[in-house]
Design a protein around this motif. Structure first.
Motif, PDB file in Angstrom:
ATOM      1  N   ILE A  48     -11.635 -61.194 -45.877  1.00 44.67           N
ATOM      2  CA  ILE A  48     -12.459 -60.260 -46.657  1.00 44.67           C
ATOM      3  C   ILE A  48     -12.017 -60.445 -48.108  1.00 44.67           C
ATOM      4  N   SER A  49     -12.924 -61.024 -48.908  1.00 39.84           N
ATOM      5  CA  SER A  49     -12.566 -61.345 -50.303  1.00 39.84           C
ATOM      6  C   SER A  49     -12.780 -60.142 -51.209  1.00 39.84           C
ATOM      7  N   ARG A  82      -2.807 -65.192 -42.418  1.00 41.57           N
ATOM      8  CA  ARG A  82      -4.102 -64.896 -41.767  1.00 41.57           C
ATOM      9  C   ARG A  82      -4.301 -63.382 -41.586  1.00 41.57           C
ATOM     10  N   ARG A  83      -3.210 -62.718 -41.176  1.00 46.68           N
ATOM     11  CA  ARG A  83      -3.320 -61.267 -40.949  1.00 46.68           C
ATOM     12  C   ARG A  83      -3.692 -60.548 -42.248  1.00 46.68           C
ATOM     13  N   THR A 109      -6.124 -58.739 -48.415  1.00 46.01           N
ATOM     14  CA  THR A 109      -5.006 -58.764 -49.377  1.00 46.01           C
ATOM     15  C   THR A 109      -5.109 -60.005 -50.277  1.00 46.01           C
ATOM     16  N   PRO A 110      -5.237 -59.819 -51.595  1.00 47.22           N
ATOM     17  CA  PRO A 110      -5.512 -60.982 -52.455  1.00 47.22           C
ATOM     18  C   PRO A 110      -4.368 -61.989 -52.586  1.00 47.22           C
ATOM     19  N   PHE A 111      -3.113 -61.535 -52.452  1.00 44.81           N
ATOM     20  CA  PHE A 111      -2.002 -62.471 -52.690  1.00 44.81           C
ATOM     21  C   PHE A 111      -0.928 -62.372 -51.607  1.00 44.81           C
ATOM     22  N   GLY A 112      -0.236 -63.511 -51.402  1.00 44.08           N
ATOM     23  CA  GLY A 112       0.944 -63.536 -50.534  1.00 44.08           C
ATOM     24  C   GLY A 112       2.133 -63.996 -51.370  1.00 44.08           C
ATOM     25  N   ASP A 156      -8.420 -66.442 -51.517  1.00 37.90           N
ATOM     26  CA  ASP A 156      -9.699 -67.118 -51.326  1.00 37.90           C
ATOM     27  C   ASP A 156      -9.559 -68.649 -51.381  1.00 37.90           C
ATOM     28  N   SER A 157      -8.800 -69.137 -52.377  1.00 32.42           N
ATOM     29  CA  SER A 157      -8.654 -70.601 -52.525  1.00 32.42           C
ATOM     30  C   SER A 157      -7.518 -71.139 -51.652  1.00 32.42           C
ATOM     31  N   MET A 158      -6.628 -70.269 -51.226  1.00 34.26           N
ATOM     32  CA  MET A 158      -5.407 -70.598 -50.476  1.00 34.26           C
ATOM     33  C   MET A 158      -4.454 -71.458 -51.314  1.00 34.26           C
TER      34      MET A 158
END
Ligand code: GAP
Length: 484
Positions: free
Chosen positions: A387-388, A439-440, A446-449, A468-470
């Protein structure tokens, strides 16, 4: 179906739950889970910042949900806030008569009287959709929830408010006097509204208890065709769907200045159309093709409105363009109505000019906006669902992950989590492979990791992964806040 997919994530991950579920619940009532509560609050905060910054004389107020009967005599709701209802003679199920006529006869039922609808149901022998039984004559049904306040004997009839707006009208005079004694003055309320909808349908779209975000702007009617900032917005193109385009379905892109010249819409109204569109396209990032203002005919408009364009967003899971809100020119309908019913003078005196101010209302359904955000920004890419969501409304700004369950990595990750939690909502996750953890978070928007790995121990940098871009980049721990 998309609606099932979104509902599945919403329930499974904690956005929304059916209310009182373990007792079977009642349709039209939903609770918000931990993610839903965060996301709704963020939507409301973004709304608040956007609309209250339009004028230093716009403020937020709050009002009770329960109000005495006389309020709704003054507001006109007791008489006019009705929906047409038909009941099955055999199984006693109740239905919205206008919806049945529209679905079964494929025609518009807007503006038809109860008698006309009864006639159409009889003539076309529309059966009960549940058991096929005969449908009874159409009656008008008041949608307000009635309450009895106080103990028996001296109890008083009251109602749950059907719109937040009334609180602003009732407190107008006090707010006007307490503030600058100037017009325009804006009073916003974000809160619950209640409607005893006859047939709440489409899951989260038509609820019986829901949330509204409304701004009532009280202004001098002689100034409706001016706005001090009109020059600044005159070239903005607005996405308009006027009555005459109903058959073609086309949306016109019309400049604010042309809207004034060719459609005769007042400048004060147009300025607020621009600000609403800005909220949806610039703050919420909706693709512009999904957004439009829909003009309502006299039959379709609420009983208090003189000019009324709905705000619509294309919502696939709900089957097309759906109403998210509206810009309503309510004239002096409300203040004059309350003045008459209460006997209290609600006029103001501005430099010797006495008047009952007119009202421009910006009205939005929070829950519908919430659902449409999930709908529009949801994608199933096969190997990942995401979900972006715009970062302003995503429940969490970032996930914080120690690469492995090792004390030295966990200590750093916990430290980052604690420090940044003062400014951002973060989710700490140390279980499962890093891929699964990404993935979760993708699935809940969530926009960032932020990943702490063995290199972090050496050079005090972490990996920041964009949803979104990974794409991943290395950033110094002290500079994480600038990058999320
Ligand atoms: N104060 C004006 C007013 O209440 P409305 O068009 O009846 O106008 C405003 O409601 C917004 O509230 C709608 O555009 C919609 O987003 C939301 N809304 C209305 N009825 C609703 C319901 N039964 N369930 C969820 N949202 C609803």
């Amino acid at each position: 179906m998309k609606s099932d997919e979104i509902m599945d994530i919403a329930l499974r991950r904690g956005f929304i739950y059916p209310s009182s579920e373990i007792y079977g619940g009642i349709s039209g009532f939903y609770d918000y889970g931990h993610l839903g509560t965060l996301m709704r609050r963020k939507w409301e905060d973004t709304w608040r910042k956007h609309y209250l910054s339009l004028n230093p004389n716009y403020f937020e107020v709050d009002a009770t949900n329960i109000m005495p009967k006389n309020v709704f005599i003054g507001s006109g709701h007791l008489e006019n806030f009705t929906d047409p209802l038909t009941e099955c003679e055999k199984c006693h199920s109740r239905f919205r008569a206008d919806h049945l006529v529209e679905e079964c006869l494929e025609r518009c039922a807007e503006g038809l009287s109860a008698e006309e609808m009864s006639g159409l149901i009889k003539e076309s022998e529309i059966p009960c959709p549940k058991c096929g039984g005969k449908l009874l004559d159409v009656k008008m049904f008041n949608m307000m929830f009635e309450l009895s306040v106080g103990s028996t004997g001296d109890s008083e009839t009251a109602y749950l408010r059907p719109e937040t707006a009334q609180g602003a009208f009732l407190n107008f005079k006090r707010s006007f006097n307490t503030l600058r004694g100037k017009l325009p003055i804006g009073l916003a309320i974000i809160g619950r509204a209640y409607r005893n909808e006859i047939s709440p349908r489409q899951g989260f779209y038509r609820l019986r208890e829901f949330n509204q975000a409304e701004l009532q702007i009280f202004f001098d009617p002689d100034t409706i065709d001016e706005h001090p900032d009109f020059e600044k917005i005159k070239d903005v193109s607005l996405r308009m769907f006027p009555l005459q385009n109903r058959s073609s379905g086309e949306v016109d892109e019309v400049k604010a200045s042309e809207l004034h010249k060719n459609y005769g819409i007042p400048k004060f109204y147009i300025y607020h159309l621009v600000k609403i569109q800005e909220f949806y396209l610039d703050k919420m990032n909706f693709p512009k093709e999904l957004f439009r203002f829909r003009e309502l005919s006299e039959d379709e408009r609420a009983f208090y409105n003189k000019i009324h364009w709905d705000v619509e967003l294309y919502t696939e899971s709900l089957g097309g363009y759906k109403e998210m809100g509206g810009l309503h020119y309510r004239t002096d309908y409300d203040l004059s109505g309350h003045q008459k019913a209460s006997g209290e003078k609600l006029e103001v005196n501005i430099e010797g000019k006495k008047m009952v101010p007119h009202v421009l209302e910006l009205s939005f359904g929070v829950d519908r906006n919430f659902w449409t955000l999930l709908d529009v920004f949801y994608t199933d890419e096969g190997d990942r669902k995401l979900i972006s969501l715009p970062k302003e409304v995503a429940p969490f700004r970032a996930g914080v992950f120690p690469l492995q369950k090792k004390e030295e990595l966990e200590n750093i990750a916990k430290n980052i989590y604690e420090r940044l939690s003062k400014w951002f909502d973060l989710f700490y996750d140390d279980s499962g492979s890093i891929g699964r953890r990404y993935r979760r978070q993708d699935e809940i928007g969530t926009p960032f990791g932020i990943t702490v790995d063995f290199q972090t121990i050496e050079d005090n940098t972490v990996t920041i992964r964009e949803r979104d871009s990974m794409e991943q980049k290395r950033v110094k721990v002290e500079e994480i806040w600038k990058n999320i």
